[in-house]
Scaffold this motif. Structure first.
Motif, PDB file in Angstrom:
ATOM      1  N   VAL A 340      65.823  23.434  38.485  1.00 32.77           N
ATOM      2  CA  VAL A 340      64.556  23.593  39.122  1.00 32.77           C
ATOM      3  C   VAL A 340      64.838  24.301  40.593  1.00 32.77           C
ATOM      4  CG1 VAL A 340      62.292  22.639  40.330  1.00 32.77           C
ATOM      5  CG2 VAL A 340      63.088  21.851  37.992  1.00 32.77           C
ATOM      6  N   LYS A 341      64.498  25.524  41.108  1.00 31.65           N
ATOM      7  CA  LYS A 341      64.715  25.890  42.180  1.00 31.65           C
ATOM      8  C   LYS A 341      63.554  25.621  43.351  1.00 31.65           C
ATOM      9  CE  LYS A 341      67.151  29.725  40.129  1.00 31.65           C
ATOM     10  NZ  LYS A 341      67.364  31.137  39.992  1.00 31.65           N
ATOM     11  N   ALA A 342      64.167  25.598  44.570  1.00 32.97           N
ATOM     12  CA  ALA A 342      62.892  25.457  45.711  1.00 32.97           C
ATOM     13  C   ALA A 342      62.047  26.581  45.618  1.00 32.97           C
ATOM     14  CB  ALA A 342      63.812  25.333  46.965  1.00 32.97           C
ATOM     15  N   SER A 343      62.419  27.568  45.239  1.00 32.62           N
ATOM     16  CA  SER A 343      61.357  28.911  45.305  1.00 32.62           C
ATOM     17  C   SER A 343      60.343  28.634  44.368  1.00 32.62           C
ATOM     18  CB  SER A 343      62.197  30.121  45.144  1.00 32.62           C
ATOM     19  OG  SER A 343      62.989  30.178  43.784  1.00 32.62           O
ATOM     20  N   ASP A 344      61.023  28.080  42.962  1.00 37.88           N
ATOM     21  CA  ASP A 344      59.900  27.723  42.047  1.00 37.88           C
ATOM     22  C   ASP A 344      58.609  26.614  42.367  1.00 37.88           C
ATOM     23  OD1 ASP A 344      61.542  29.013  39.996  1.00 37.88           O
ATOM     24  OD2 ASP A 344      62.754  27.130  39.725  1.00 37.88           O
ATOM     25  N   ILE A 345      59.015  25.785  43.274  1.00 34.24           N
ATOM     26  CA  ILE A 345      58.082  24.962  43.730  1.00 34.24           C
ATOM     27  C   ILE A 345      57.164  25.418  44.753  1.00 34.24           C
ATOM     28  CG2 ILE A 345      57.800  22.453  45.082  1.00 34.24           C
ATOM     29  CD1 ILE A 345      60.664  21.835  43.979  1.00 34.24           C
ATOM     30  N   VAL A 346      57.802  26.244  45.625  1.00 30.73           N
ATOM     31  CA  VAL A 346      57.130  27.042  46.756  1.00 30.73           C
ATOM     32  C   VAL A 346      56.129  27.806  46.139  1.00 30.73           C
ATOM     33  CG1 VAL A 346      57.217  28.688  48.558  1.00 30.73           C
ATOM     34  CG2 VAL A 346      58.967  26.813  48.301  1.00 30.73           C
ATOM     35  N   LYS A 347      56.246  28.718  45.063  1.00 32.98           N
ATOM     36  CA  LYS A 347      55.576  29.648  44.433  1.00 32.98           C
ATOM     37  C   LYS A 347      54.215  28.845  43.851  1.00 32.98           C
ATOM     38  CE  LYS A 347      55.565  33.346  40.895  1.00 32.98           C
ATOM     39  NZ  LYS A 347      54.598  32.820  40.009  1.00 32.98           N
ATOM     40  N   LYS A 348      54.576  27.769  42.954  1.00 28.29           N
ATOM     41  CA  LYS A 348      53.515  27.125  42.318  1.00 28.29           C
ATOM     42  C   LYS A 348      52.657  26.288  43.309  1.00 28.29           C
ATOM     43  CE  LYS A 348      52.807  23.822  38.616  1.00 28.29           C
ATOM     44  NZ  LYS A 348      52.201  25.152  37.602  1.00 28.29           N
ATOM     45  N   VAL A 349      53.062  25.612  44.318  1.00 26.77           N
ATOM     46  CA  VAL A 349      52.338  25.194  45.435  1.00 26.77           C
ATOM     47  C   VAL A 349      51.572  26.070  46.136  1.00 26.77           C
ATOM     48  CG1 VAL A 349      52.493  23.669  47.404  1.00 26.77           C
ATOM     49  CG2 VAL A 349      53.779  23.104  45.412  1.00 26.77           C
ATOM     50  N   THR A 350      52.116  27.230  46.401  1.00 29.94           N
ATOM     51  CA  THR A 350      51.291  28.191  47.204  1.00 29.94           C
ATOM     52  C   THR A 350      50.202  28.707  46.674  1.00 29.94           C
ATOM     53  OG1 THR A 350      53.597  28.823  48.597  1.00 29.94           O
ATOM     54  CG2 THR A 350      51.762  30.471  48.661  1.00 29.94           C
ATOM     55  N   GLU A 351      50.366  28.920  45.303  1.00 27.30           N
ATOM     56  CA  GLU A 351      49.274  29.608  44.619  1.00 27.30           C
ATOM     57  C   GLU A 351      48.168  28.262  44.589  1.00 27.30           C
ATOM     58  OE1 GLU A 351      51.251  30.576  40.800  1.00 27.30           O
ATOM     59  OE2 GLU A 351      51.974  32.302  41.621  1.00 27.30           O
ATOM     60  N   LYS A 352      48.675  27.061  44.225  1.00 24.49           N
ATOM     61  CA  LYS A 352      47.521  26.211  44.167  1.00 24.49           C
ATOM     62  C   LYS A 352      46.911  25.875  45.578  1.00 24.49           C
ATOM     63  CE  LYS A 352      45.446  23.163  41.857  1.00 24.49           C
ATOM     64  NZ  LYS A 352      44.453  23.677  40.882  1.00 24.49           N
ATOM     65  N   ALA A 353      47.561  25.876  46.791  1.00 24.43           N
ATOM     66  CA  ALA A 353      46.955  25.795  47.794  1.00 24.43           C
ATOM     67  C   ALA A 353      45.753  26.653  48.300  1.00 24.43           C
ATOM     68  CB  ALA A 353      48.079  25.778  49.213  1.00 24.43           C
ATOM     69  N   LEU A 354      45.950  27.509  47.600  1.00 22.76           N
ATOM     70  CA  LEU A 354      44.729  28.643  48.121  1.00 22.76           C
ATOM     71  C   LEU A 354      43.598  28.231  47.232  1.00 22.76           C
ATOM     72  CD1 LEU A 354      46.657  32.083  47.239  1.00 22.76           C
ATOM     73  CD2 LEU A 354      45.895  30.988  49.430  1.00 22.76           C
ATOM     74  N   CYS A 355      43.577  27.626  45.955  1.00 24.30           N
ATOM     75  CA  CYS A 355      42.455  26.939  45.347  1.00 24.30           C
ATOM     76  C   CYS A 355      42.106  25.672  46.119  1.00 24.30           C
ATOM     77  CB  CYS A 355      42.935  26.628  44.041  1.00 24.30           C
ATOM     78  SG  CYS A 355      43.488  28.253  42.825  1.00 24.30           S
ATOM     79  N   LEU A 356      42.863  25.157  46.616  1.00 24.82           N
ATOM     80  CA  LEU A 356      42.431  23.797  47.205  1.00 24.82           C
ATOM     81  C   LEU A 356      41.354  23.861  48.568  1.00 24.82           C
ATOM     82  CD1 LEU A 356      45.719  21.396  46.698  1.00 24.82           C
ATOM     83  CD2 LEU A 356      43.511  21.387  45.428  1.00 24.82           C
ATOM     84  N   ASN A 357      41.894  25.199  49.382  1.00 29.47           N
ATOM     85  CA  ASN A 357      41.286  25.424  50.544  1.00 29.47           C
ATOM     86  C   ASN A 357      39.862  26.020  50.233  1.00 29.47           C
ATOM     87  OD1 ASN A 357      43.536  23.989  51.851  1.00 29.47           O
ATOM     88  ND2 ASN A 357      44.466  25.784  51.924  1.00 29.47           N
TER      89      ASN A 357
END
Length: 357
Positions: A340-357
């Motif tokens: 698991v890479k940090a970039s994998d987590i950043v990508k997934k969370v960034t995409e999700k954060a757009l839906c949460l706001n």
């Protein structure tokens, strides 16, 4: 300033075990933890302690049972498919209330798998492959410094509760190098004089015979024993839960991860925080006892939980069982030795954060 030593994880664990009072080491070689046995083969005899390269993993764990039944501090170390061979003996240890330490450095599976790192043995360690209603105490370090401290702690807990205890690491932690301080840890020394099999003695020192067994035939003996063990497990759950919280106080998103993956998650969190995303980490340190109440409390303050593991999401089952609230949950997993890479987590969370706001 304290002196630090640049050392590989496996070697640090081996030295920490000796510092914790290890008297006997029994094991059979398997990658990626072979440096532990190699270190022990040289160090233990030079200290007048016992080292045996057993003929199999089954022999090794049963040697641990024999030594620990006398109150002697003994351990084995192994990996994944080889730890699987020890499951029946670990169940027997728990039933007979014989302490002992198992170091498990995970490789990828299933089956013989590969020598690449993984976290696929969470179920194996926490749920157990042996029979019956037993528990193994399991600690998961994320740094080599922690591996040293938790090796000391795992010996303490095994003897405190007369129970098998496991340090669960993975191939990354076993093979990487970090500066480590070998400190003295003030864990209470637990006497085994009341139960160890040390011989009944003669004349004035004679005592009634003792027995440590896992077979209970006839009558209500096994029912009584199970009741006693469950009370002990309840006590462990009340008193020995360990966990880490990282940047959770204002978090709207929570990552759950253990071991080395939690380190990757921290790197991702720092990047995401720079983007203004309120995110934090909950890391179980004791995988059993699992920090159910603490995760539940944090789950009620966030909008989204992402479980990140180098397996198919094994700990995720325990996280979900702990939540007990309406919060969106997802997994980010890698199998077969993929990192698991940090970039994998950043990508997934960034995409999700757009839906949460």
């Amino acid at each position: 300033m304290a002196n630090k030593v640049l050392i590989k994880g496996n070697l640090a664990i081996a030295q920490a075990a000796i510092d914790a009072g290890l008297e006997c080491y029994f094991a059979y070689p398997i990658t990626p933890q072979n440096e532990i046995g190699e270190f022990m083969s040289d160090k233990m005899p030079s200290l007048g302690k016992t080292y045996i390269n057993a003929e199999s993993e089954l022999a090794a764990i049963n040697m641990v049972i024999g030594a620990c039944a006398t109150g002697t501090k003994a351990m084995t170390s192994s990996s994944s498919c080889a730890i699987a061979l020890m499951q029946e003996a670990i169940s027997a240890m728990a039933t007979a209330e014989i302490p002992g330490v198992i170091i498990s450095v995970m490789r990828s599976g299933p089956g013989l798998g590969n020598i690449t790192p993984s976290q696929g043995d969470y179920f194996q360690a926490v749920k157990g492959g042996g029979n019956g209603d037993y528990r193994t105490i399991v600690l998961a370090p994320s740094t080599i410094d922690e591996a040293v401290e938790y090796t000391h702690r795992i010996f303490h807990l095994a003897w405190k509760y007369r129970n098998p205890a496991m340090l669960l690491a993975d191939g990354i932690l076993g093979q990487m190098m970090e500066p480590v301080e070998f400190k003295h840890y003030d864990f209470e020394e637990i006497s085994s004089k009341d139960w160890e099999l040390d011989g009944v003695g003669e004349k004035e020192n004679k005592r009634p015979p003792r027995k440590l067994v896992s077979l209970h035939m006839g009558g209500d003996d096994l029912i009584v024993l199970n009741g006693k063990l469950q009370k002990k497990y309840d006590e462990i759950e009340q008193n020995e839960v360990l966990y880490e919280e990282f940047m959770l106080d204002d978090a709207e998103i929570m990552i759950t991860a253990f071991g080395t993956v939690a380190r990757v998650a921290k790197s991702a969190i720092m990047t995401l925080r720079e983007q203004g995303i309120k995110i934090g980490l909950f890391r179980p340190v004791t995988l059993w006892p699992f920090p159910k109440k603490q995760i539940n409390k944090r789950a009620h303050q966030v909008k989204y939980i992402l479980d990140v593991e180098m397996n198919e999401g094994q700990m995720a089952e325990d996280v979900l069982a702990s939540i007990n609230c309406e919060v969106e949950f997802d997994k980010l997993t890698k199998l077969g030795g993929q990192f698991v890479k940090a970039s994998d987590i950043v990508k997934k969370v960034t995409e999700k954060a757009l839906c949460l706001n």
